[in-house]
Design an enzyme around this catalytic site. Structure first.
Site, mmCIF file in Angstrom:
data_model
loop_
_atom_site.group_PDB
_atom_site.id
_atom_site.type_symbol
_atom_site.label_atom_id
_atom_site.label_comp_id
_atom_site.label_asym_id
_atom_site.label_seq_id
_atom_site.Cartn_x
_atom_site.Cartn_y
_atom_site.Cartn_z
ATOM 1 N N GLY A 183 9.397 128.100 66.026
ATOM 2 C CA GLY A 183 8.576 127.959 67.232
ATOM 3 C C GLY A 183 9.164 126.987 68.230
ATOM 4 O O GLY A 183 9.168 127.248 69.441
ATOM 5 N N CYS A 184 9.674 125.878 67.740
ATOM 6 C CA CYS A 184 10.235 124.853 68.628
ATOM 7 C C CYS A 184 11.523 125.346 69.283
ATOM 8 O O CYS A 184 11.793 125.032 70.448
ATOM 9 C CB CYS A 184 10.476 123.562 67.855
ATOM 10 S SG CYS A 184 8.935 122.861 67.204
ATOM 11 N N THR A 185 12.298 126.137 68.554
ATOM 12 C CA THR A 185 13.525 126.704 69.119
ATOM 13 C C THR A 185 13.176 127.714 70.208
ATOM 14 O O THR A 185 13.781 127.712 71.287
ATOM 15 C CB THR A 185 14.370 127.358 68.014
ATOM 16 O OG1 THR A 185 14.728 126.347 67.064
ATOM 17 C CG2 THR A 185 15.622 128.000 68.570
#
Length: 118
Positions: free
Chosen positions: A22-24
């Site tokens: 998700g952060c990527t």
């Protein structure tokens, strides 16, 4: 961030962890849309509890074109009220900070932000 205060609108986004799905996705969305953001005088700054070394690897791996702040002691997350209660991580929250230094908008959404081109 002091060097952009009053000169640029700042999109300060907190995220849980470098190089996770998700952060990527969120970071790459900001990367891919940085041109449009800069046209609107918006500077993107990411913040997580990860170390400077972890941030450098994340920036290099995905060719991120904005700075990441290492909030290893959680002071920035605490100041913005985004620290997860039970973990040493920040919740996924974004703050749009105007030229006057005041928070103009908050997006508190646990889903990764995807910026769509205009």
């Amino acid at each position: 961030m002091a060097d952009v205060a009053g000169k640029k609108i700042v999109l300060l986004y907190f995220y849980p962890k470098d190089d996770t799905p998700g952060c990527t996705k969120e970071a790459c969305s900001f990367r891919d849309n940085i041109g449009d953001l800069k046209k609107d005088n918006i500077e993107v700054v990411g913040v997580s509890f990860d170390s400077p070394e972890s941030h450098q690897k994340f920036i290099s791996k995905y060719t991120l074109n904005f700075p990441l702040l290492a909030d290893t002691d959680g002071k920035i997350a605490d100041a913005y009220g985004v620290k997860m209660a039970d973990r040493n991580m920040a919740r996924r929250v974004s703050f749009l900070i105007g030229l006057d230094g005041k928070i103009a908008h908050v997006t508190d959404n646990q889903n990764p932000i995807r910026i769509s081109p205009r």
